[in-house]
Design an enzyme around this catalytic site. Structure first.
Site, PDB file in Angstrom:
ATOM      1  CB  SER A  87      -9.696   1.132   3.458  1.00 28.49           C
ATOM      2  OG  SER A  87      -9.964   1.267   2.080  1.00 28.49           O
TER       3      SER A  87
ATOM      4  CE1 TYR B 175      -6.054  -2.338   2.421  1.00 28.32           C
ATOM      5  CE2 TYR B 175      -7.967  -1.661   1.133  1.00 28.32           C
ATOM      6  CZ  TYR B 175      -6.900  -1.345   1.946  1.00 28.32           C
ATOM      7  OH  TYR B 175      -6.679  -0.033   2.294  1.00 28.32           O
TER       8      TYR B 175
END
Length: 316
Positions: free
Chosen positions: A193, A206
């Protein structure tokens, strides 16, 4: 004498300035060349990897929705048999049926909840004898909305997120890599990501997990250089999906199908990629935006999410 010294110093600094400008210009030109080659010319120039030659099977985790589903469909369209692994058996069955009917390939479905640590012996037993050429480590989860780490309400959030985003990547690679090494060919594609490129507050865990995926992939790429096994890190920005909670496609928010079409064109061309051309542009822009601006944007998103949740509770 002093004036001569100053004149000589000026010439030196002018030379340094010209050299620096030249280096910067060269780096910009090289970056543009790589950008254009990877995202627009790779197929035409024959640079994209021939994934079909790597093996008759591909494994995709989290392959029933979003980016994972798009990878599964586009790999199947190349004539590669599919192993689909996810927690929803009904979705797996539907997906397998659609893939078999549309692309005339074989499928194998494995029901597995990647938030649990005890699933990998069963996965290994099902796939260790297959001719696996591609592994796409896609399964993952994020926050429901930007939040302070200590204020996340779900008591199982930390372990679930770690297992889904980190353990899954390491364990699936541990299972599949020996298969690829034995035949000296294969591709392991890890979906990271943009949040893993730099610390992202309010998505802290995350972001940290995706940083792990980044480091893990880059290190393995060096560790197994020359082995015939290729590793790729894909670090997208927003894509239309349930994970992103964005539903309207745009230039900077492509559909999963559009995104994966672009990402697959970079396999064999880039070890690390944002996957889609507009996401690479976003990456350049984000590199010069102050962290304070990013933080304020995340806080605004948090406030809106909390307000929406409060209103929903009032209307119950």
């Amino acid at each position: 004498m002093f004036q001569e010294y100053l004149a000589g110093s000026a010439d030196i600094f002018s030379g340094i300035g010209a050299l620096t400008t030249g280096v910067i210009a060269f780096k910009i030109a090289l970056g543009l060349f790589r950008f254009i080659s990877a995202h627009f010319l790779s197929r035409a120039l024959g640079l994209t990897a021939n994934l079909q030659k790597a093996g008759s099977w591909a494994v995709v985790t989290g392959g029933t929705d979003g980016i994972g589903k798009a990878y599964a469909e586009q790999l199947a369209a190349k004539g590669i048999n599919m192993v689909l692994i996810s927690r929803s058996l009904s979705k797996l069955t539907d997906m397998a049926r659609d893939v078999e009917e549309k692309y005339k390939v074989k499928t194998l479905v494995i029901e597995a909840d990647f938030s649990q640590p005890d699933i990998y012996d069963n996965i290994r037993a099902n796939i260790e004898k297959l001719d696996i050429g591609v592994l796409v480590n896609n399964v993952g989860m994020s926050y429901d909305f930007p939040e302070y780490f200590a204020e996340v309400e779900d008591p199982n959030f930390v372990s679930r997120l770690l297992h889904l985003n980190c353990t899954s990547v390491a364990k699936m690679t541990q299972i599949v890599l020996p298969i690829m090494l034995k035949k000296r060919q294969g591709y392991i594609i890890n979906i990271g990501s943009s949040a893993g490129s730099s610390p992202t507050p309010f998505l802290t865990l995350y972001s940290a997990c995706k940083a792990f995926v980044d480091t893990f992939t880059r290190a393995l790429s060096i560790e197994y250089s020359g082995s015939g096994v290729n590793f790729q890190l894909v670090s997208p920005y927003f894509v239309v999906s349930k994970l992103s909670k964005m539903w309207k496609p745009s230039i900077f928010v492509p559909t999963p199908t559009t995104f994966v079409k672009g990402a697959l064109a970079t396999v064999g061309v880039q070890t690390t990629t944002n996957g889609f051309w507009s996401h690479s542009v976003q990456d350049w822009i984000m590199a010069v935006i102050p962290m304070s601006v990013i933080t304020n944007g995340l806080l605004d998103n948090r406030r809106r999410a909390l307000k929406k949740r409060a209103n929903a509770k009032q209307n119950q």
